[in-house]
Enzyme design. Structure first.
Site, short mmCIF file in Angstrom:
data_model
loop_
_atom_site.label_atom_id
_atom_site.label_comp_id
_atom_site.label_asym_id
_atom_site.label_seq_id
_atom_site.Cartn_x
_atom_site.Cartn_y
_atom_site.Cartn_z
N GLY A 245 68.75 -30.76 61.64
CA GLY A 245 67.52 -30.49 60.82
C GLY A 245 67.51 -28.84 60.04
N GLY A 348 96.31 -11.69 34.84
CA GLY A 348 96.64 -10.72 35.82
C GLY A 348 95.36 -10.18 36.45
CD GLU A 371 75.13 -24.42 56.97
OE1 GLU A 371 74.63 -25.53 57.24
OE2 GLU A 371 75.01 -23.13 57.10
P1 TGC Z 1 74.52 -39.27 63.78
O1 TGC Z 1 74.73 -40.08 64.88
O2 TGC Z 1 74.58 -39.51 62.22
O3 TGC Z 1 73.08 -38.23 64.11
C1 TGC Z 1 72.78 -38.00 65.31
C2 TGC Z 1 71.19 -37.67 65.33
O4 TGC Z 1 70.75 -36.74 64.21
C3 TGC Z 1 69.99 -37.33 63.31
N1 TGC Z 1 70.35 -36.85 62.04
C4 TGC Z 1 69.60 -35.64 61.52
N2 TGC Z 1 68.45 -35.07 61.95
C5 TGC Z 1 68.12 -34.23 61.05
N3 TGC Z 1 68.75 -33.67 59.75
C6 TGC Z 1 70.05 -34.43 59.55
N4 TGC Z 1 70.66 -33.92 58.67
C7 TGC Z 1 70.45 -35.49 60.49
N5 TGC Z 1 71.42 -36.37 60.24
C8 TGC Z 1 71.46 -36.84 61.38
C9 TGC Z 1 70.24 -38.71 63.38
O5 TGC Z 1 69.34 -39.63 62.99
C10 TGC Z 1 70.55 -38.86 64.82
O6 TGC Z 1 69.23 -39.14 65.50
P2 TGC Z 1 68.93 -39.93 66.86
O7 TGC Z 1 67.46 -39.55 67.16
O8 TGC Z 1 69.08 -41.30 66.31
O9 TGC Z 1 69.86 -39.36 67.88
O10 TGC Z 1 75.48 -38.08 64.17
P3 TGC Z 1 76.88 -37.92 64.37
O11 TGC Z 1 77.64 -37.55 65.38
O12 TGC Z 1 77.70 -39.46 63.35
O13 TGC Z 1 77.36 -36.88 62.99
C11 TGC Z 1 77.06 -36.91 61.68
C12 TGC Z 1 77.71 -35.76 60.86
C13 TGC Z 1 79.10 -35.86 60.94
C14 TGC Z 1 77.20 -36.02 59.63
C15 TGC Z 1 77.01 -34.43 61.48
O14 TGC Z 1 77.64 -34.19 62.91
C16 TGC Z 1 77.54 -33.25 60.56
O15 TGC Z 1 76.96 -32.90 59.77
N6 TGC Z 1 78.79 -32.61 60.62
C17 TGC Z 1 79.19 -31.27 60.13
C18 TGC Z 1 78.98 -30.35 61.03
C19 TGC Z 1 78.35 -28.97 60.27
O16 TGC Z 1 77.83 -29.21 59.38
N7 TGC Z 1 78.56 -27.88 61.05
C20 TGC Z 1 77.76 -26.80 60.56
C21 TGC Z 1 77.85 -25.49 61.52
S1 TGC Z 1 76.72 -24.21 61.13
C22 TGC Z 1 77.43 -23.57 59.96
O17 TGC Z 1 78.59 -23.65 59.44
C23 TGC Z 1 77.01 -22.33 59.52
S2 TGC Z 1 77.91 -21.45 58.22
C24 TGC Z 1 76.99 -19.87 57.88
C25 TGC Z 1 76.10 -20.09 56.71
O18 TGC Z 1 75.53 -20.94 56.35
O19 TGC Z 1 76.28 -19.08 55.94
P1 FAD Z 2 87.41 -29.88 61.53
O1 FAD Z 2 86.45 -30.65 61.94
O2 FAD Z 2 88.57 -29.77 62.70
O3 FAD Z 2 88.00 -30.53 60.08
C1 FAD Z 2 89.40 -30.20 59.80
C2 FAD Z 2 89.66 -31.29 58.53
O4 FAD Z 2 89.36 -32.62 58.98
C3 FAD Z 2 88.58 -31.04 57.35
O5 FAD Z 2 89.17 -31.41 56.15
C4 FAD Z 2 87.49 -32.25 57.71
O6 FAD Z 2 86.81 -32.43 56.40
C5 FAD Z 2 88.60 -33.13 58.11
N1 FAD Z 2 87.64 -34.20 58.93
C6 FAD Z 2 87.18 -33.99 60.14
N2 FAD Z 2 86.48 -35.24 60.40
C7 FAD Z 2 86.76 -36.24 59.47
C8 FAD Z 2 86.35 -37.49 59.29
N3 FAD Z 2 85.76 -38.03 60.18
N4 FAD Z 2 86.96 -38.18 58.10
C9 FAD Z 2 87.51 -37.61 57.18
N5 FAD Z 2 87.94 -36.12 57.34
C10 FAD Z 2 87.55 -35.68 58.53
N6 FAD Z 2 79.48 -22.50 62.59
C11 FAD Z 2 78.33 -22.41 63.34
O7 FAD Z 2 78.13 -23.05 64.13
N7 FAD Z 2 77.83 -21.34 63.14
C12 FAD Z 2 78.09 -20.44 61.90
O8 FAD Z 2 77.49 -19.44 61.81
C13 FAD Z 2 79.36 -20.51 61.28
N8 FAD Z 2 79.76 -19.59 60.27
C14 FAD Z 2 81.07 -19.95 59.76
C15 FAD Z 2 81.74 -18.93 59.07
C16 FAD Z 2 82.94 -19.23 58.40
C17 FAD Z 2 83.57 -18.05 57.72
C18 FAD Z 2 83.53 -20.52 58.81
C19 FAD Z 2 85.18 -20.71 58.12
C20 FAD Z 2 83.25 -21.49 59.41
C21 FAD Z 2 81.83 -21.16 60.06
N9 FAD Z 2 81.14 -22.06 60.96
C22 FAD Z 2 80.07 -21.90 61.48
C23 FAD Z 2 81.78 -23.32 61.42
C24 FAD Z 2 81.93 -24.43 60.28
O9 FAD Z 2 80.89 -25.21 60.36
C25 FAD Z 2 83.14 -25.60 60.68
O10 FAD Z 2 84.36 -24.80 60.24
C26 FAD Z 2 83.15 -26.71 59.89
O11 FAD Z 2 82.13 -27.52 60.32
C27 FAD Z 2 84.30 -27.44 59.96
O12 FAD Z 2 84.68 -27.63 61.42
P2 FAD Z 2 86.29 -27.33 61.76
O13 FAD Z 2 86.60 -26.10 61.08
O14 FAD Z 2 86.52 -27.45 63.39
O15 FAD Z 2 87.15 -28.48 60.95
#
Ligand code: TGC
Ligand code: FAD
Length: 392
Positions: A245, A348, A371
């Site tokens: 969320g 360049g 994200e």
């Molecule tokens: P899945 O089984 O689909 O869902 C688990 C539970 O979560 C609910 N749900 C959500 N709820 C609120 N908002 C959403 N967008 C939701 N999406 C799913 C869902 O209904 C379920 O609820 P319940 O009650 O049934 O348990 O979960 P999954 O394990 O299959 O994973 C789905 C997936 C791959 C899409 C998800 O895990 C995902 O989005 N992965 C990407 C991870 C990611 O984005 N990490 C970001 C880390 S933070 C970051 O990068 C900060 S960067 C710094 C900056 O922003 O500048």
């Molecule tokens: P992986 O999950 O190991 O993925 C590797 C490759 O496999 C990717 O190309 C991906 O698309 C692919 N892949 C994975 N699963 C699948 C699938 N099911 N099907 C097809 N392809 C797949 N995280 C936080 O929690 N908080 C933060 O503040 C934060 N800040 C960040 C800042 C920076 C500069 C960076 C680089 C990352 C940050 N992150 C943060 C982490 C970020 O959210 C993760 O890097 C991102 O979610 C991807 O995870 P990973 O790097 O482990 O890649």
């Protein structure tokens, strides 16, 4: 770096869709970026350092919790205002936008939405003013795209919880006073815990050698038997849906932010194309260069419309997670392609820190990854339209 001559493109008169308040908020952020970010950001990116002196300015333009109610120190603005602030900040630098969106959507948002009154009044005003900075610990060394597999955990020790595990790639970690950390309880259910700097066993080593987001500070969160008071658990939502969320809110901001980076690259390339002479003509007179510029302004305009419409839906509470995911994916991909084309248009000079384009391009490699990666967002849309889940 060259003086900041930025002029925002608005090919479809989208300003007509904005309220007076939207324009005031956007213009204040735009002026601040020109005055306080553009002149220094290249140096900070080169030396891989976050410019801490801009924290106060970020707070002043409402970048910390734009939509958090004023009673908690937020700016009390709507979602489009939030998006416009992110757009303007990322026009300056994606790393600075990262700092602001983590503070707003990943630290303040969960405390506001999932916290109790005591937690809101203790943390939100200090985070809104920038007196405290926050970070968000979801990603782990072995669990990035699949955060549900996390192993960070806490055990009930009677009067406190004992937290163990590690998070990596955490924006703001090295200097944050407050970390919103996602960890599993003894039954495997995910909860949010507020961990404060100074708690014994909690360390935040900085991540070095990044070629991207160099002006943003990234680190690890390490928990070695950290005693977390029970009062620090966010009580109002648990499960993976809680951190996801927060990501909805942050991805929305990124969908707008990426437009800013794209606008800066386009504007720089357009100006350069009229000034740079080759074969006795400005390079902008060559058809191949015009094709690049025409495609850029078309893609920016489409992305602006997507973001504006999403803002309306987000404001009235109807935007789905899949719709937010599509805008994040599309707009970041759009910005990255524009950055690559714009860089080529400068020849360049495109690789030089005299211009912002190469920095934007390198930054966007992180934005397209964090994200949720581009491919993960494709699969979210794929699931939404087919009903078939590629993750299971
Ligand atoms: P899945 O089984 O689909 O869902 C688990 C539970 O979560 C609910 N749900 C959500 N709820 C609120 N908002 C959403 N967008 C939701 N999406 C799913 C869902 O209904 C379920 O609820 P319940 O009650 O049934 O348990 O979960 P999954 O394990 O299959 O994973 C789905 C997936 C791959 C899409 C998800 O895990 C995902 O989005 N992965 C990407 C991870 C990611 O984005 N990490 C970001 C880390 S933070 C970051 O990068 C900060 S960067 C710094 C900056 O922003 O500048
Ligand atoms: P992986 O999950 O190991 O993925 C590797 C490759 O496999 C990717 O190309 C991906 O698309 C692919 N892949 C994975 N699963 C699948 C699938 N099911 N099907 C097809 N392809 C797949 N995280 C936080 O929690 N908080 C933060 O503040 C934060 N800040 C960040 C800042 C920076 C500069 C960076 C680089 C990352 C940050 N992150 C943060 C982490 C970020 O959210 C993760 O890097 C991102 O979610 C991807 O995870 P990973 O790097 O482990 O890649």
């Amino acid at each position: 770096m060259k003086p900041d001559l930025f002029e925002a493109p608005d090919y479809y008169n989208l300003d007509e869709l904005l309220t007076e308040e939207h324009k005031l908020v956007r213009d204040a952020a735009r002026e601040w970026v020109k005055r306080d970010v553009s002149p220094i950001i290249e140096d900070y990116a080169q030396k891989a350092e976050f410019p801490k002196q801009i924290i106060e300015g970020l707070a002043n333009i409402g970048a910390f919790g734009p939509y958090i109610p004023m009673e908690y120190g937020g700016a009390g603005l709507d979602q489009i205002s939030y998006g416009l602030i992110m757009q303007e900040i990322e026009r300056g630098d994606s790393g600075v936008r990262s700092t602001a969106s983590v503070q707003s959507s990943l630290a303040m948002y969960p405390i506001w939405k999932y916290g109790n009154e005591a937690q809101r009044s203790k943390y939100l005003p200090k985070l809104a003013s920038g007196e405290w900075m926050g970070c968000f610990g979801l990603t782990e060394p072995d669990h990035g795209s699949n955060p549900g597999g996390m192993v960070t955990n806490f055990k009930d020790k009677g009067d406190h919880y004992l937290l163990n595990g590690a998070k990596m790639w955490i924006s703001n970690a090295p200097f944050a006073q407050v970390a919103v950390v996602w960890a599993k309880d003894e039954s495997g259910r995910i909860h949010g815990l507020i961990v404060e700097r100074g708690m014994e066993g909690f360390t935040t080593p900085e991540t070095h050698n990044k070629w991207s987001l160099r002006a943003s500070s990234t680190g690890e969160l390490i928990f070695d038997n950290v005693k977390v008071p029970k009062a620090n658990v966010l009580p109002n939502k648990s499960g993976l849906g809680a951190p996801l969320g927060c990501l909805d809110s942050a991805r929305f901001g990124i969908a707008w932010g990426a437009i800013g980076a794209a606008m800066d690259c386009y504007d720089t390339a357009l100006r350069y194309s009229k000034e740079r002479m080759q074969f006795g003509k400005p390079i902008g007179q060559f058809q191949l260069q015009q094709k690049k510029l025409a495609e850029m302004i078309t893609e920016i305009t489409k992305a602006q419309l997507l973001a504006w419409r999403l803002g309306v839906m987000r404001e009235n509470g109807t935007a789905t997670s899949a719709q937010i995911s599509m805008a994040k994916r599309n707009n970041v991909d759009m910005a990255l392609k524009i950055a690559r084309d714009a860089r080529q248009m400068l020849g360049g000079m495109g690789i030089s820190g005299e211009y912002s384009i190469m920095r934007h391009m390198m930054n966007l490699e992180s934005v397209v990854t964090y994200e949720g990666t581009h491919d993960i967002h494709l699969l979210i849309t794929g699931l939404d339209v087919t009903g078939l889940n590629a993750f299971k």
